[in-house]
Design a protein around this motif. Sequence first.
Motif, PDB file in Angstrom:
ATOM      1  N   LYS A 231      34.796  16.265 -20.180  1.00  0.00           N
ATOM      2  CA  LYS A 231      35.079  15.763 -19.061  1.00  0.00           C
ATOM      3  C   LYS A 231      34.187  15.889 -17.903  1.00  0.00           C
ATOM      4  O   LYS A 231      34.008  14.992 -17.260  1.00  0.00           O
ATOM      5  CB  LYS A 231      36.710  16.462 -18.676  1.00  0.00           C
ATOM      6  CG  LYS A 231      37.678  16.199 -19.653  1.00  0.00           C
ATOM      7  CD  LYS A 231      39.007  16.860 -19.270  1.00  0.00           C
ATOM      8  CE  LYS A 231      40.045  16.620 -20.468  1.00  0.00           C
ATOM      9  NZ  LYS A 231      41.186  17.398 -20.030  1.00  0.00           N
ATOM     10  N   THR A 232      33.631  17.125 -17.867  1.00  0.00           N
ATOM     11  CA  THR A 232      32.455  17.364 -16.857  1.00  0.00           C
ATOM     12  C   THR A 232      31.286  16.335 -17.220  1.00  0.00           C
ATOM     13  O   THR A 232      30.899  16.011 -16.009  1.00  0.00           O
ATOM     14  CB  THR A 232      31.919  18.744 -17.002  1.00  0.00           C
ATOM     15  OG1 THR A 232      33.359  19.690 -16.968  1.00  0.00           O
ATOM     16  CG2 THR A 232      31.123  19.221 -16.066  1.00  0.00           C
ATOM     17  N   GLU A 233      30.774  16.166 -18.412  1.00  0.00           N
ATOM     18  CA  GLU A 233      29.811  15.290 -18.655  1.00  0.00           C
ATOM     19  C   GLU A 233      30.358  13.909 -18.193  1.00  0.00           C
ATOM     20  O   GLU A 233      29.224  13.044 -17.680  1.00  0.00           O
ATOM     21  CB  GLU A 233      29.420  15.214 -20.222  1.00  0.00           C
ATOM     22  CG  GLU A 233      28.776  16.576 -20.505  1.00  0.00           C
ATOM     23  CD  GLU A 233      27.401  16.621 -19.789  1.00  0.00           C
ATOM     24  OE1 GLU A 233      26.576  15.640 -19.151  1.00  0.00           O
ATOM     25  OE2 GLU A 233      26.863  17.533 -19.599  1.00  0.00           O
ATOM     26  N   ARG A 234      31.281  13.354 -18.325  1.00  0.00           N
ATOM     27  CA  ARG A 234      31.840  12.043 -18.068  1.00  0.00           C
ATOM     28  C   ARG A 234      31.474  11.914 -16.204  1.00  0.00           C
ATOM     29  O   ARG A 234      31.058  11.049 -15.763  1.00  0.00           O
ATOM     30  CB  ARG A 234      33.210  11.925 -18.179  1.00  0.00           C
ATOM     31  CG  ARG A 234      33.388  11.474 -19.643  1.00  0.00           C
ATOM     32  CD  ARG A 234      35.012  11.094 -19.775  1.00  0.00           C
ATOM     33  NE  ARG A 234      35.199  10.874 -21.206  1.00  0.00           N
ATOM     34  CZ  ARG A 234      34.734   9.784 -21.969  1.00  0.00           C
ATOM     35  NH1 ARG A 234      34.521   8.763 -21.295  1.00  0.00           N
ATOM     36  NH2 ARG A 234      35.135   9.619 -23.161  1.00  0.00           N
ATOM     37  N   GLU A 235      32.139  13.243 -15.990  1.00  0.00           N
ATOM     38  CA  GLU A 235      31.693  13.350 -13.996  1.00  0.00           C
ATOM     39  C   GLU A 235      30.349  13.099 -13.843  1.00  0.00           C
ATOM     40  O   GLU A 235      29.911  12.488 -12.563  1.00  0.00           O
ATOM     41  CB  GLU A 235      32.568  14.427 -13.654  1.00  0.00           C
ATOM     42  CG  GLU A 235      33.907  14.519 -13.742  1.00  0.00           C
ATOM     43  CD  GLU A 235      34.827  15.660 -13.472  1.00  0.00           C
ATOM     44  OE1 GLU A 235      33.982  16.570 -13.027  1.00  0.00           O
ATOM     45  OE2 GLU A 235      35.855  15.890 -13.495  1.00  0.00           O
ATOM     46  N   GLN A 236      29.733  13.885 -14.497  1.00  0.00           N
ATOM     47  CA  GLN A 236      28.121  14.167 -14.571  1.00  0.00           C
ATOM     48  C   GLN A 236      27.348  12.559 -14.499  1.00  0.00           C
ATOM     49  O   GLN A 236      26.647  12.392 -13.781  1.00  0.00           O
ATOM     50  CB  GLN A 236      27.184  14.935 -15.472  1.00  0.00           C
ATOM     51  CG  GLN A 236      27.733  16.408 -15.146  1.00  0.00           C
ATOM     52  CD  GLN A 236      27.016  16.990 -13.848  1.00  0.00           C
ATOM     53  OE1 GLN A 236      25.785  16.614 -13.805  1.00  0.00           O
ATOM     54  NE2 GLN A 236      27.704  17.738 -13.143  1.00  0.00           N
ATOM     55  N   PHE A 237      27.921  11.849 -15.511  1.00  0.00           N
ATOM     56  CA  PHE A 237      27.351  10.455 -15.710  1.00  0.00           C
ATOM     57  C   PHE A 237      27.755   9.680 -14.295  1.00  0.00           C
ATOM     58  O   PHE A 237      26.586   8.851 -14.000  1.00  0.00           O
ATOM     59  CB  PHE A 237      27.947   9.762 -17.132  1.00  0.00           C
ATOM     60  CG  PHE A 237      27.566   8.556 -17.498  1.00  0.00           C
ATOM     61  CD1 PHE A 237      26.191   8.300 -18.052  1.00  0.00           C
ATOM     62  CD2 PHE A 237      27.943   7.390 -16.750  1.00  0.00           C
ATOM     63  CE1 PHE A 237      25.937   7.258 -18.548  1.00  0.00           C
ATOM     64  CE2 PHE A 237      27.566   6.251 -17.061  1.00  0.00           C
ATOM     65  CZ  PHE A 237      26.246   5.956 -17.914  1.00  0.00           C
ATOM     66  N   VAL A 238      29.007   9.713 -13.934  1.00  0.00           N
ATOM     67  CA  VAL A 238      29.242   8.784 -12.951  1.00  0.00           C
ATOM     68  C   VAL A 238      28.580   9.132 -11.578  1.00  0.00           C
ATOM     69  O   VAL A 238      28.014   8.368 -10.861  1.00  0.00           O
ATOM     70  CB  VAL A 238      30.845   8.791 -12.887  1.00  0.00           C
ATOM     71  CG1 VAL A 238      31.394   8.070 -11.564  1.00  0.00           C
ATOM     72  CG2 VAL A 238      31.316   8.215 -14.036  1.00  0.00           C
ATOM     73  N   GLU A 239      28.567  10.467 -11.444  1.00  0.00           N
ATOM     74  CA  GLU A 239      28.239  11.054 -10.107  1.00  0.00           C
ATOM     75  C   GLU A 239      26.578  11.280 -10.097  1.00  0.00           C
ATOM     76  O   GLU A 239      26.059  10.872  -9.070  1.00  0.00           O
ATOM     77  CB  GLU A 239      28.797  12.439  -9.664  1.00  0.00           C
ATOM     78  CG  GLU A 239      30.516  12.333  -9.783  1.00  0.00           C
ATOM     79  CD  GLU A 239      30.811  11.401  -8.361  1.00  0.00           C
ATOM     80  OE1 GLU A 239      30.135  11.503  -7.645  1.00  0.00           O
ATOM     81  OE2 GLU A 239      31.825  10.651  -8.319  1.00  0.00           O
ATOM     82  N   PHE A 240      26.025  11.482 -11.146  1.00  0.00           N
ATOM     83  CA  PHE A 240      24.659  11.835 -10.979  1.00  0.00           C
ATOM     84  C   PHE A 240      23.890  11.008 -12.020  1.00  0.00           C
ATOM     85  O   PHE A 240      22.505  10.626 -11.573  1.00  0.00           O
ATOM     86  CB  PHE A 240      24.374  13.380 -11.198  1.00  0.00           C
ATOM     87  CG  PHE A 240      24.984  14.318 -10.416  1.00  0.00           C
ATOM     88  CD1 PHE A 240      24.705  14.284  -9.002  1.00  0.00           C
ATOM     89  CD2 PHE A 240      26.373  14.917 -10.608  1.00  0.00           C
ATOM     90  CE1 PHE A 240      25.339  15.348  -8.082  1.00  0.00           C
ATOM     91  CE2 PHE A 240      27.191  15.688  -9.837  1.00  0.00           C
ATOM     92  CZ  PHE A 240      26.568  15.745  -8.713  1.00  0.00           C
ATOM     93  N   ARG A 241      24.076  10.804 -13.242  1.00  0.00           N
ATOM     94  CA  ARG A 241      23.003  10.296 -14.122  1.00  0.00           C
ATOM     95  C   ARG A 241      22.920   8.725 -13.528  1.00  0.00           C
ATOM     96  O   ARG A 241      21.714   8.062 -13.507  1.00  0.00           O
ATOM     97  CB  ARG A 241      23.725  10.211 -15.458  1.00  0.00           C
ATOM     98  CG  ARG A 241      24.119  11.389 -15.938  1.00  0.00           C
ATOM     99  CD  ARG A 241      22.747  12.299 -16.243  1.00  0.00           C
ATOM    100  NE  ARG A 241      23.289  13.575 -17.119  1.00  0.00           N
ATOM    101  CZ  ARG A 241      22.955  14.618 -16.532  1.00  0.00           C
ATOM    102  NH1 ARG A 241      22.366  14.974 -15.296  1.00  0.00           N
ATOM    103  NH2 ARG A 241      23.476  15.796 -17.138  1.00  0.00           N
ATOM    104  N   ASP A 242      24.151   7.805 -13.434  1.00  0.00           N
ATOM    105  CA  ASP A 242      24.087   6.523 -13.180  1.00  0.00           C
ATOM    106  C   ASP A 242      23.902   6.570 -11.585  1.00  0.00           C
ATOM    107  O   ASP A 242      24.979   6.102 -10.781  1.00  0.00           O
ATOM    108  CB  ASP A 242      25.287   5.713 -13.455  1.00  0.00           C
ATOM    109  CG  ASP A 242      25.660   4.358 -13.335  1.00  0.00           C
ATOM    110  OD1 ASP A 242      24.392   3.601 -12.952  1.00  0.00           O
ATOM    111  OD2 ASP A 242      26.505   4.014 -12.930  1.00  0.00           O
ATOM    112  N   LYS A 243      22.748   6.270 -11.125  1.00  0.00           N
ATOM    113  CA  LYS A 243      22.197   6.364  -9.793  1.00  0.00           C
ATOM    114  C   LYS A 243      22.749   5.315  -8.988  1.00  0.00           C
ATOM    115  O   LYS A 243      22.908   5.412  -7.845  1.00  0.00           O
ATOM    116  CB  LYS A 243      20.812   6.906  -9.418  1.00  0.00           C
ATOM    117  CG  LYS A 243      20.442   8.239 -10.107  1.00  0.00           C
ATOM    118  CD  LYS A 243      18.956   8.439  -9.826  1.00  0.00           C
ATOM    119  CE  LYS A 243      18.555   9.810 -10.683  1.00  0.00           C
ATOM    120  NZ  LYS A 243      19.369  11.059 -10.241  1.00  0.00           N
TER     121      LYS A 243
END
Length: 315
Positions: A231-243
Amino acid sequence: MDLRHFLMCLSLCTAFALSKPTEKKDRVHHEPQLSDKVHNDAQSFDYDHDAFLGAEEAKTFDQLTPEESKERLGMIVDKIDADKDGFVTEGELKSWIKHAQKKYIYDNVENQWQEFDLNQDGLISWDEYRNVTYGTYLDDPDPDDGFNYKQMMVRDERRFKMADRDGDLIATKEEFTAFLHPEEYDYMKDIVVQETMEDIDKNADGFIDLEEYIGDMYSHDGNADEPEWVKTEREQFVEFRDKNRDGKMDKEETKDWILPSDYDHAEAEARHLVYESDQNKDGKLTKEEIVDKYDLFVGSQATDFGEALVRHDEF
């Protein structure tokens, strides 16, 4: 490298797909710490010794007399002075520290070199690498083990050509090191990103979407509930990875993810060593300045004994 070694390496690359679904896969390449010791020169120079020499090499100095340590240090200084102008610059120190810290990489290349350099000319051609690595297995269009060797060979050839800077399909030792360890070379970073994207981009659209990103790290295997880290990785993707917030990672976003711009520990240590040793404050070091401050750079029986006394007094 014989085929068994090759498949072992390949298995390491795909091991996460076979591991427990709750285990997290990490594709990010970080610069390692220079030492596991605390950097506190008021207590000891152990951190500096590890940084300058590498932890294993640093240990070999602890049993030397101060005179022996100084003599060996002087020989090392000659190697660090790449342009042979009689001075060691911060840049030369940084390059030396990075090389010392990656000794295990160079040892790995040395261990494999003789297996690939079939004609013993001090170089490895693409043909030599291909013949040793794949050999007769390319003649079997449908191998029993399920590996597509022709596809793997195409990928290897592309990486070999990228590492081969002069384009002659013959690798020097440095180029072969870049081929085996592309993440360590700036000019190879694009191929690291490309191979990573090819591994994860299952629909081959040239991007990594959220489900591909998660699917590379985690397999549900029938489990409805995802672990908290997923779940944290999903949030990381949305918030930080997908700039750019378009729901997927492009090449640059993938590069920022797997090859982050870390703090340069080697540069910081080189700056520290110059600052502490530069007696005339001209921004560079002579051999005399380094040897005068030898206990900062290397150990000896004297420094080892002195640090033991400090530790004893603390108790």
